[in-house]
Write an enzyme that holds these catalytic residues in place. Structure first.
Site, PDB file in Angstrom:
ATOM      1  N   LYS A  53      18.645  -6.134  -1.307  1.00  0.00           N
ATOM      2  CA  LYS A  53      19.005  -5.064  -2.245  1.00  0.00           C
ATOM      3  C   LYS A  53      20.421  -5.262  -2.771  1.00  0.00           C
ATOM      4  CE  LYS A  53      15.800  -1.825  -0.112  1.00  0.00           C
ATOM      5  NZ  LYS A  53      15.569  -0.760   0.876  1.00  0.00           N
ATOM      6  N   GLN A  97      19.097   3.053   4.740  1.00  0.00           N
ATOM      7  CA  GLN A  97      17.916   2.260   5.109  1.00  0.00           C
ATOM      8  C   GLN A  97      17.181   2.893   6.294  1.00  0.00           C
ATOM      9  OE1 GLN A  97      16.806  -0.566   3.399  1.00  0.00           O
ATOM     10  NE2 GLN A  97      15.011  -0.371   4.697  1.00  0.00           N
ATOM     11  N   ASP A 120      16.705   6.289  -4.012  1.00  0.00           N
ATOM     12  CA  ASP A 120      15.449   5.933  -3.327  1.00  0.00           C
ATOM     13  C   ASP A 120      14.348   6.931  -3.682  1.00  0.00           C
ATOM     14  OD1 ASP A 120      14.967   3.686  -1.846  1.00  0.00           O
ATOM     15  OD2 ASP A 120      15.861   4.442   0.016  1.00  0.00           O
TER      16      ASP A 120
END
Ligand code: NAP
Length: 281
Positions: A53, A97, A120
């Protein structure tokens, strides 16, 4: 029939080039779009994901900060870091995460991210916005699947879409996005008694389970479009999806491969959400 491939790598390349142009325009105006990625603990898969990412951000001209913390980090410490990033004007997107170590409440942490920086798309405010059709950040994986359908010019209106899986991060938002495009949507899960009964009627099947061969050729209507979100390992340790690719590609009209399908699209949509977050300011 041999299905055509929906190439996630090629589509990602195109979309990431568009992100890079938008990032350059913002940077010219003195705003460098910034993503902060927080990793707590040593989960090897998570380490690979966050590295990918951050690299994808840097390649597209976005500013990216990776904050790594030991698994001993407390929930209060993590909440304080998120709060600091919420207030940091150089950061437009925040990604924590998952999974987090067991002593930290995932939900509480995700809810502490400002919805304005929830790139997200996991915050309840983002899920709610999707539910009621208001603007908000869309969860990256289903958003990527929608882009894949769009890339082949597929008109979902009036089509029957079957989503296998009902997780908050893939299955449910996927179903909402398909519904918003006026598909008739069926959601299947582990308590669905006869999965094949549903999938055989589908014009579009999205498999998001996490088990190999959940969808086999006999379960697919000829000409259907098949999107494989699953990420599994086969007996030789190679990456594979939920779909029996070799069999299903002989029945479907379009199919996404694993690897090279939904995976790269997920990261791409994270970049798209981050650039959108920066542009909204
Ligand atoms: P998850 O939270 O474990 O959800 C899996 C879903 O599958 C659940 O809703 C479960 O039903 C359902 N299920 C399990 N067995 C089933 C069966 N035999 N028949 C029908 N449904 C069944 O997983 P997730 O986070 O949604 O992820 C799903 C897969 O996508 C995983 O392989 C994951 O690694 C992959 N993934 C890939 C990407 C990417 O970028 N490519 C991104 C995210 C996830 P219940 O709700 O009844 O338990």
């Amino acid at each position: 029939m041999t299905a055509q491939l929906i190439d996630g790598n090629a589509l990602s390349k195109q979309l990431r080039a568009e992100v890079a142009i938008r990032a350059a325009k913002l940077t010219e105006k003195g705003i460098t779009p910034g993503l902060a990625v927080i990793l707590v603990g040593e989960n090897p898969a998570s380490q690979v994901y966050v590295r990918n990412k951050v690299k994808a951000c840097q390649d597209a001209g976005l500013h990216s900060v990776l904050e790594k913390y030991p698994a001993t980090m407390t929930e209060a410490e993590l909440l304080a870091r998120v709060e600091a990033l919420n207030n940091d004007p150089t950061i437009h997107g925040i990604l924590v995460q998952l999974p987090l170590p067991k002593h930290i409440d995932d939900h509480k942490v995700i809810e502490s991210i400002s919805p304005l920086k929830d790139v997200d798309g996991f915050h309840v405010a983002s899920a709610g916005a999707l539910m009621v059709g208001e603007p908000g950040f869309k969860a990256c994986t289903p958003y990527g699947c929608m882009k894949m359908l769009e890339s082949i010019g597929y008109d979902l209106r009036g089509k029957h879409a079957v989503v296998i899986g009902r997780s908050n991060i893939v299955g449910k938002p996927m179903a909402m996005m398909l519904l918003q495009s006026s598909a008739t949507v069926t959601i299947c899960h582990s308590a669905t008694p006869d999965l094949a009964y549903h999938t055989r009627q589908a014009d579009v099947v999205v498999a998001a389970v996490g088990k190999r061969n959940v969808l086999t050729a006999d379960m697919v209507k000829p000409g259907a479009v098949v999107i494989d979100v699953g990420m599994n390992r086969d007996d030789e340790g190679k990456l594979c999806g939920d779909v029996d690719f070799v069999g299903v590609k002989e029945v479907a009209s379009w199919i996404t491969p694993v690897p090279g399908g939904v995976g790269p699209m997920t990261i791409t949509m994270l970049l798209v959400n981050t650039i959108e977050a920066a542009e909204r300011l």
